[in-house]
Design an enzyme around this catalytic site. Structure first.
Site, PDB file in Angstrom:
ATOM      1  N   GLU A  27     114.452  23.658  36.515  1.00  0.00           N
ATOM      2  CA  GLU A  27     114.995  23.976  35.189  1.00  0.00           C
ATOM      3  C   GLU A  27     114.571  25.387  34.808  1.00  0.00           C
ATOM      4  O   GLU A  27     113.480  25.841  35.185  1.00  0.00           O
ATOM      5  CB  GLU A  27     114.445  22.970  34.165  1.00  0.00           C
ATOM      6  CG  GLU A  27     114.838  23.313  32.732  1.00  0.00           C
ATOM      7  CD  GLU A  27     114.535  22.208  31.717  1.00  0.00           C
ATOM      8  OE1 GLU A  27     113.879  21.215  32.072  1.00  0.00           O
ATOM      9  OE2 GLU A  27     114.976  22.354  30.564  1.00  0.00           O
ATOM     10  N   ASN A 172     122.449  16.376  29.144  1.00  0.00           N
ATOM     11  CA  ASN A 172     121.061  15.981  29.374  1.00  0.00           C
ATOM     12  C   ASN A 172     120.471  15.348  28.123  1.00  0.00           C
ATOM     13  O   ASN A 172     120.600  15.907  27.031  1.00  0.00           O
ATOM     14  CB  ASN A 172     120.219  17.215  29.737  1.00  0.00           C
ATOM     15  CG  ASN A 172     118.741  16.878  29.900  1.00  0.00           C
ATOM     16  OD1 ASN A 172     118.359  16.210  30.864  1.00  0.00           O
ATOM     17  ND2 ASN A 172     117.913  17.313  28.959  1.00  0.00           N
ATOM     18  N   GLU A 173     119.862  14.199  28.273  1.00  0.00           N
ATOM     19  CA  GLU A 173     119.123  13.523  27.182  1.00  0.00           C
ATOM     20  C   GLU A 173     119.837  13.677  25.831  1.00  0.00           C
ATOM     21  O   GLU A 173     119.228  14.121  24.844  1.00  0.00           O
ATOM     22  CB  GLU A 173     117.681  14.056  27.109  1.00  0.00           C
ATOM     23  CG  GLU A 173     116.885  13.722  28.338  1.00  0.00           C
ATOM     24  CD  GLU A 173     115.386  14.006  28.237  1.00  0.00           C
ATOM     25  OE1 GLU A 173     114.946  14.672  27.284  1.00  0.00           O
ATOM     26  OE2 GLU A 173     114.636  13.541  29.124  1.00  0.00           O
ATOM     27  N   GLU A 292     114.898  12.260  36.249  1.00  0.00           N
ATOM     28  CA  GLU A 292     113.624  12.897  35.848  1.00  0.00           C
ATOM     29  C   GLU A 292     112.555  11.825  35.876  1.00  0.00           C
ATOM     30  O   GLU A 292     112.661  10.824  35.161  1.00  0.00           O
ATOM     31  CB  GLU A 292     113.703  13.497  34.440  1.00  0.00           C
ATOM     32  CG  GLU A 292     114.477  14.796  34.376  1.00  0.00           C
ATOM     33  CD  GLU A 292     114.405  15.463  33.009  1.00  0.00           C
ATOM     34  OE1 GLU A 292     113.347  15.384  32.361  1.00  0.00           O
ATOM     35  OE2 GLU A 292     115.423  16.055  32.608  1.00  0.00           O
TER      36      GLU A 292
END
Ligand code: AHR
Length: 502
Positions: A27, A172-173, A292
């Site tokens: 990332e 993402n999330e 993750e």
């Protein structure tokens, strides 16, 4: 000394071990990219500025797929900033980590890096501050051969061949209030469905990952998955899971037992996804992308708002000890134990930021303790995952109640006749005698017994002592189809077995 028993039988096949279980994550965060995988001017950097020492370590780990560019970072990222001549790329503010992003590293560098690594790309699109249009433009830039504005831009930027990126994460999330542009389950389910539909129209060979909850602890866990999947089940191939664990208040027993939480998390997401399958009468069975996972001492992180605007700051550079490595090994055991449904898993992250690899700017790189269980599992878990039902005593834990003293998973490769048994002794004071019934594996012999353990559970690898913690070899013996080994207290073990099976 306590005892445990396991039977290995290739007839008890759980599922094929997907190589994508040995994934990692890079990332734009802290020093994951800058001075991690990328450092122009470093003595080991290649002509693109990619650190070859880090590439070598990632290869040694057996990393098979790498998720990029985030994480939280992706939710306010403009991918166009990271392509084209470096000198004309803009410097921007990254709101996820309150960092200055120079964009010197972008898509082309990532693709060159992943090819040099020999791994598969896994790209995330921004569904936070952006949407369907930008996701489609990125896909066209990456995968369309040429003759359109965006594919020709890739070609003129020096990459004539399409990147052929198969794996795509739809954001993402997106359930997390910390995420730029986070959404309700209903809002996200709709945008995921529509983005997925459009992306498949552009390239029908891609595989899509929908965001599950950011963790089992989220108040909306379960209902989020249900609502999201009810809208996008037909468009996606995977639902994501994220989990980070840490030792809290010196509670070693709970930390050593924490993989039972990961097991329960996986089982619950499987049940939720299957319930949606039943309700929607779909023929497709969803797979899980645990994209993750790791040990992360989150209590030591002051939160995003505590950060000053800096370029590539030292962020969450956890120094991992022996205990962390044993626990990481138990998470890999959880993945293997769910190989029938978990098709992708990415340890977060690769370098510096909660990474198995540490680097110093202008200096060396080294293997953290958690490097070893990953590398050995990726190397030895081949073929099929086998069902194992350990018979072991229970250990009481404050966080998870009674947990089995042993965590175990096994693999068997019919092509080579090789088998491997992965086992963690969760008892931090007593060794465990493990008896393995091998009668179903003709001519089985123990080739090696490698162990990660230490009298000092707090020992770490550092720049000055990079090899303080390494796996050791132990012995064991096979007698009449029964293997007997001793697993040291708080240890991660792999038993490599050969057979005469054809
Ligand atoms: O891996 C660090 C961060 O943890 C990621 O950016 C985010 O997705 C998760 O919350």
């Amino acid at each position: 000394m306590t005892d445990a028993r396991i039977t290995l039988d290739p007839a008890f096949r759980l599922g094929t071990i997907d190589r994508r279980l040995f994934g990692s994550f890079v990332e734009h965060m802290g020093r994951s990219v800058y001075t991690g995988v990328f450092e122009p001017g470093h003595p080991d950097a290649d002509e693109l500025g990619l650190r070859t020492d880090v590439l070598d370590l990632a290869r040694e780990m057996g990393v098979s797929v790498v998720r990029y560019p985030g994480g939280n970072f992706v939710s306010n990222y403009r991918w166009e900033d990271g392509v084209g001549p470096r000198e004309s790329r803009p410097t921007r503010l990254d709101l996820a980590w309150r960092s200055i992003e120079t964009n010197e590293f972008g898509l082309a560098e990532y693709m060159a890096w992943i090819r040099r690594l020999g791994a598969e790309p896994m790209m995330a699109v921004n569904l936070g501050t952006r949407g369907i249009t930008e996701a489609l433009e990125l896909l066209e830039y990456c995968n369309y051969p040429g003759g359109t504005e965006l594919s020709d831009r890739r070609i003129s930027n020096g990459d004539p061949d399409p990147y052929a990126v198969k794996l795509w994460c739809l954001g993402n999330e997106m359930d997390g209030p910390w995420q730029m542009g986070h959404r309700t389950a209903h809002e996200y389910g709709r945008i995921a469905a529509e983005t997925g539909r459009a992306m498949h129209r552009l390239d029908n060979e891609i595989e899509l990952v929908a965001c599950g909850s950011s963790g089992r602890h989220m108040p909306t866990f379960g209902s989020w998955e249900t609502t999201v999947l009810e809208q996008c089940y037909d468009q996606v191939d995977y639902i994501s899971l994220h989990a980070y664990y840490q030792e809290r208040d010196g509670d070693v027993a709970s930390f050593l037992g924490s993989a039972v939480d990961m097991d329960a998390f996986i089982d619950e997401v499987v049940s939720t996804a299957d319930a949606v399958q039943a309700r929607t009468r779909s023929r497709k069975r969803l797979r899980l992308s645990f994209d993750e996972w790791n040990v992360w001492n989150q209590d030591r992180f002051g939160g995003e708002d505590s950060l000053d605007w800096r370029q590539a700051p030292r962020l969450i550079e956890d120094e991992y000890n022996v205990l962390d490595a044993v626990v990481v090994g138990s998470y890999l055991i959880s993945m293997l134990g769910h190989a029938d449904r978990v098709g992708i898993a990415c340890q977060a992250q690769l370098a510096n930021v909660i990474g198995p690899i540490r680097t110093e700017p202008g200096g060396p790189s080294w293997r953290q303790t958690i490097f070893y269980p990953f590398a050995l599992t990726a190397q030895l878990a081949r073929g099929e995952a086998l069902r194992v039902e350990p018979d072991a005593p229970l250990i009481d834990t404050k966080a998870y109640g009674p947990v089995p003293a042993i965590a175990a998973a096994a693999s068997y490769d019919a092509a080579t006749g090789q088998a491997a048994l992965f086992a963690v002794n969760r008892d931090s004071t007593n060794p465990l005698t493990l008896t393995v019934d091998l009668r179903a594996l003709p001519g089985a012999q123990l080739r090696t017994h490698k162990v990660l353990a230490d009298d000092d559970l707090r020992a770490t690898n550092t720049q000055s002592h990079p090899d303080r913690v390494v796996p050791r070899e132990l012995t064991g013996h096979v007698d009449g189809g029964t293997l007997t080994v001793t697993l040291p207290p708080a240890s991660w073990n792999v038993l490599e077995l050969s057979t005469t099976a054809e």
